[in-house]
Scaffold this active site. Structure first.
Site, PDB file in Angstrom:
ATOM      1  N   LYS A 249       1.977  -6.047  -7.940  1.00 51.20           N
ATOM      2  CA  LYS A 249       1.101  -7.024  -7.606  1.00 51.20           C
ATOM      3  C   LYS A 249      -0.524  -7.099  -8.134  1.00 51.20           C
ATOM      4  CE  LYS A 249      -1.111  -6.469  -3.395  1.00 51.20           C
ATOM      5  NZ  LYS A 249      -2.637  -6.803  -3.301  1.00 51.20           N
ATOM      6  N   ASN A 250      -0.762  -5.708  -8.183  1.00 49.89           N
ATOM      7  CA  ASN A 250      -2.425  -5.706  -8.687  1.00 49.89           C
ATOM      8  C   ASN A 250      -2.547  -5.797 -10.085  1.00 49.89           C
ATOM      9  OD1 ASN A 250      -2.946  -5.474  -6.186  1.00 49.89           O
ATOM     10  ND2 ASN A 250      -3.881  -3.399  -6.273  1.00 49.89           N
TER      11      ASN A 250
ATOM     12  N   ARG B  48     -16.365  -4.822   1.409  1.00 56.92           N
ATOM     13  CA  ARG B  48     -15.695  -5.225   0.151  1.00 56.92           C
ATOM     14  C   ARG B  48     -16.688  -6.463  -0.596  1.00 56.92           C
ATOM     15  NH1 ARG B  48      -9.324  -5.261   0.479  1.00 56.92           N
ATOM     16  NH2 ARG B  48      -9.582  -4.880  -1.978  1.00 56.92           N
TER      17      ARG B  48
ATOM     18  N   ASP C 140      -4.675   3.032  -1.911  1.00 59.24           N
ATOM     19  CA  ASP C 140      -3.449   2.055  -1.559  1.00 59.24           C
ATOM     20  C   ASP C 140      -2.264   3.248  -1.280  1.00 59.24           C
ATOM     21  OD1 ASP C 140      -5.007  -0.055  -1.930  1.00 59.24           O
ATOM     22  OD2 ASP C 140      -3.844  -0.627  -3.617  1.00 59.24           O
TER      23      ASP C 140
ATOM     24  N   ARG D 219       2.674  -9.908   1.767  1.00 60.22           N
ATOM     25  CA  ARG D 219       1.664 -10.390   0.577  1.00 60.22           C
ATOM     26  C   ARG D 219       2.195  -9.293  -0.445  1.00 60.22           C
ATOM     27  NH1 ARG D 219      -3.668  -8.262   2.392  1.00 60.22           N
ATOM     28  NH2 ARG D 219      -3.623  -8.756   0.061  1.00 60.22           N
TER      29      ARG D 219
END
Ligand code: UD1
Length: 416
Positions: free
Chosen positions: A22-23, A121, A304, A396
């Site tokens: 994903k990242n 953030r 994460d 997600r």
């Protein structure tokens, strides 16, 4: 709203394939904005975040073709360099369109992301970097307006290590006039994957993977084909899930080299882990030993994976101290884990976890993506049934999660 039901106690065994990261996919799909020619990406995971980003790119006039795990993006005729609040609020990574739009279109209007469950953030470093490259930036009515007829190479020093900040500035610099040097750059493997994609598109980048990245701007980038790297956080999550159940699994399409800090901790916990090219094999002992850890930018232990290791420590022998140094509010899973019978004490950014003999199934609520993963891991070893609510967070970032877990022998099902 979908829920996940897990009947704890099954030992995970067998083989599962890791999806694309994903990242890595999110910044790399944004890189297509830098070229007027089509770019094809393969190993693109089917995730809600990817769908959100593609919808955003589509709104800007990007042509999108999807076939299996391949996505072709054609940004030849961009209509509007705008990322509206409605999209950015559901996915902070939408900020990754800022650098490419500024460089390619000379202007961009991107909503400020605002806070999220795990902390404030801010994106000040992204803005500061673009300003140093000569962009005029105004923050008005919740939007970042960037104007820059042509960005100019500059020496950029970020105040802290920021992953998407590094990626945004690297993309912007690839079309800037002259040389940009990013100091204190993020060294995450996803930054390297993005640099590899940009290089395939004709960018001139060296040093990605180190804390100093040098980018010599080029007037234009061309079309290319790029395969997205495997998801190291998904990989780590399945390794934890197998470890906690005393299981034995083989992950294919995985990249052990990007997971050194995580694998070291699993070995410290008593697992046997073997990495071969493209494959990771893990065998867990009947009871894990508690492992202390501190999160920090790559190559240290990833934030994460913090929640997943907290779940693992809940049932390990002994006590562990977990220190979170990246986000200020990333222990929300702890209270949910406590509902399952975990012994966790939080003091500021430190959690002390004392392993208990068994957790008990209960209804818990997912609060963010990785917190949800920790609740699954706990549910897999809890006695009886665990119901996890709000699992849209999981969708997600985990592709076909319950299917993959079920293939490993977990008793898990989704109910509407
Ligand atoms: C990325 C990852 C996310 C991961 C995080 C940290 C993506 C899409 N997301 O998020 O999964 O948890 O890295 O490894 O790749 N900061 C500022 N100002 C800025 C930018 C960052 O203060 O302009 C702070 C943040 O609040 C945070 C720290 O720097 O405390 C690191 O954040 P950053 O690396 O930017 O996280 P993301 O790139 O958003």
């Amino acid at each position: 709203m979908d829920k996940l039901l897990i009947e704890g106690g099954a030992r995970l065994t067998g083989e599962v394939a890791v999806s694309g990261a994903k990242n890595a996919a999110l910044p790399i799909l944004c890189a297509a904005l830098l070229s007027a020619e089509p770019v094809t990406f393969t190993n693109v995971p089917r995730l809600r975040d990817v769908g959100t980003l593609l919808a955003l790119l589509g709104q800007m006039g990007v042509g999108i073709e999807r076939e299996g795990d391949a996505v072709t993006l054609d940004a030849g005729a961009l209509t509007a360099p705008v990322a509206p609040y409605e999209m950015v609020k559901t996915m902070r990574a939408s900020i990754l369109v800022l650098g490419p739009l500024a460089a390619r279109c000379g202007e961009a209007r991107v909503s400020l992301p605002g806070g999220c469950a795990i902390g404030a953030r801010p994106v000040d470093q992204h803005i500061k970097g673009l300003q140093a490259m000569g962009a005029e930036v105004a923050v008005e009515h919740g939007y970042i307006h960037v104007r820059a007829p042509r960005l100019k190479g500059a020496r950029l020093v970020t105040d802290m290590v920021t992953v998407t900040g590094t990626e945004n500035l690297m993309m912007a610099a690839s079309l800037a006039e002259g040389v940009t040097v990013i100091e204190n750059a993020a060294r995450e493997p996803e930054v390297i994957d993005l640099a590899d994609c940009l290089t395939a598109m004709g960018a001139n980048i060296s040093g990605a993977g180190s804390d100093t990245i040098r980018i010599e701007g080029v007037p234009r980038l061309r079309g290319a084909r790029h395969r997205i790297m495997p998801d190291r956080i998904e990989t780590g999550t399945y390794l934890c899930a197998a470890a906690v159940t005393g299981g034995e699994i083989r992950l294919t399409g995985a990249q052990a080299a990007s997971l050194d800090a995580v694998i070291d901790k699993l070995i410290e916990a008593g697992c046997t882990v073997r990495g071969e090219p493209g494959v990771i094999h893990l065998r867990a002992p009947s009871r894990l030993a508690a492992v202390s850890l501190r999160t920090a930018p790559y190559p240290a232990f990833p934030t994460d994976m913090q929640a997943q290791f907290m779940a693992l420590n809940c049932v390990a022998g002994g006590a562990a101290m977990i220190r979170e140094t990246i986000f200020e509010n990333r222990f929300m899973h702890a209270v949910e884990l406590q509902r399952l019978g975990a012994d966790i004490h939080i003091d500021g950014n430190t959690a002390v976890v004392r392993g208990v003999d068994r957790l008990q199934g209960a209804t818990v609520m997912a609060t963010d993506l990785r917190a949800s993963a920790s609740l699954i891991i706990a549910g897999l070893v809890a006695e009886g049934e665990t119901t996890i609510e709000r699992i849209y967070h999981l969708d997600r970032g985990y592709e076909r999660l319950e299917e993959k877990l079920a293939a490993l022998g977990a008793k898990v099902r989704r109910i509407a």
